[in-house]
Design a protein around this motif. Sequence first.
Motif, PDB file in Angstrom:
ATOM      1  N   ASN A   1     -56.920  -2.425  11.143  1.00 48.94           N
ATOM      2  CA  ASN A   1     -56.630  -2.493   9.977  1.00 48.94           C
ATOM      3  C   ASN A   1     -56.567  -1.143   9.483  1.00 48.94           C
TER       4      ASN A   1
ATOM      5  N   HIS B   1     -50.979  -3.462   5.109  1.00 51.74           N
ATOM      6  CA  HIS B   1     -51.780  -4.436   4.058  1.00 51.74           C
ATOM      7  C   HIS B   1     -51.980  -3.672   2.747  1.00 51.74           C
TER       8      HIS B   1
ATOM      9  N   HIS C   1     -55.079  -2.883  -1.573  1.00 52.51           N
ATOM     10  CA  HIS C   1     -55.612  -1.795  -2.114  1.00 52.51           C
ATOM     11  C   HIS C   1     -54.917  -1.240  -3.431  1.00 52.51           C
TER      12      HIS C   1
ATOM     13  N   ASP D   1     -61.014  -4.118   2.733  1.00 51.78           N
ATOM     14  CA  ASP D   1     -60.903  -4.004   3.969  1.00 51.78           C
ATOM     15  C   ASP D   1     -62.161  -4.845   4.739  1.00 51.78           C
TER      16      ASP D   1
HETATM   17 FE   FE2 Z   1     -57.106  -0.981   4.142  1.00 50.08          FE
END
Ligand code: FE2
Length: 420
Positions: free
Chosen positions: A209, A215, A220, A371
Amino acid sequence: MSQTDVNDGVRIMTARDAMLSRLRRRKPATALERDFYVSPEDFQIDLEMIWYRDWLFVGHDCEVLNPGNYLTVQIGEYPVIVVRDRDGGLRAFHNSCRHRGSRICSAERGTAARLVCPYHQWTYALDGRLLAARDMGENFDKSLYGLKPVHCTSVGGYIWVCVAKVAPDFEPVRKQLEPYFLPHKLHDTKIAFESTIVENANWKLVWENNRECYHCAGNHPELIRTFPEDPTITGVDGGSGNERIAAKWAYWESIGLPSKFKISANGQYRTTRFPLLEGKTSYTMDGQAAVSRPLADTVTEPDIGTLLLFHFPTTWNHVLADHAITFRMLPLTPTTTQLTTKWLVHKDAVEGVDYDLKRLTEVWLATNDADRRVCQENQIGVNSPVYEPAPYSTIHEDGVAQFVDWYCTHLESRLTEAST
Ligand SMILES: [Fe+2]
Ligand code: FES
């Protein structure tokens, strides 16, 4: 050897052989098979072949500045203590009493003139010698019962330990890190804040990740106010061909800040400096500095982008002009991983005067929490027997592929060594 020992030996060999064959049949640029993320046997192999053999970042020089200061860390089954000795040197020991094995120091950090076991008060000097052991009889030889040492060193303000009997050569790491990190004087900072969270995911999922920003757009919103989603940053093509990055590197290097992308021959660690989004200089909601005092007195240029370091398997890092953020990952179980984040500022910066703690920490606290969530969901999905490895995005996930390649190559060579 008992039948149980024989059975254990066979079970370990079988698990190692099974892992080797999975490593050897792996398709390139494709995720790992399920067992790597869920199996207790695979987790034990990860510990024995990687976590107990490699150098691991555990903390900062500024956390153990004075003689008697110590910090403790749990590396798989090994509790370890790092202490500043009387001469100002760093030492690390197994945090296990030589009497009946009790952990000696349980606090995360502390200060002690001597290390006294709380169980029966055996007392050790800061260099590990056993000084006192009450009522052990005339024939007891204290010199045979000093604390067992652990390899320990520091570079650029980062402390590293290795619990192996013979540690890998640390000098290549030192040689690569020093020019990038010494200008920022991290040994002379203080920790403004730290957070420790547990992610319900295998340590490799946490790394995977970290090694992509595919992502970021969906998870985020705070981070992407300042952090470019440009795959050249998480990736491993070294920012080649990007004119903006090349111009920044040339400027930063002209003011004494090494910046070009550099990755070790085995892919275990990388140093580079990358610009944040245009006009942004720090990981705050408005992209401006969180700390009015520069991190290092010697680096007064306000826009130095972010100096990035990863070193598998424990750490990734960002050093900005006004503060630094460091991350330490430690595996707890096959599906849980501890992540400690520290925010470092100039040692004389004053909270409420030079910085506001909320402003300093809010972006990465939110980012870590997101996360944590995505890694947990990833683990739950991978636990499903229907999960099967798929290819990585060639645009966004070459950093993930690089991590997985490092892991597989490293593990295969260690497993092959162990079986010969
Ligand atoms: Fe992240
Ligand atoms: S176990 Fe430490 S003094 Fe007994």
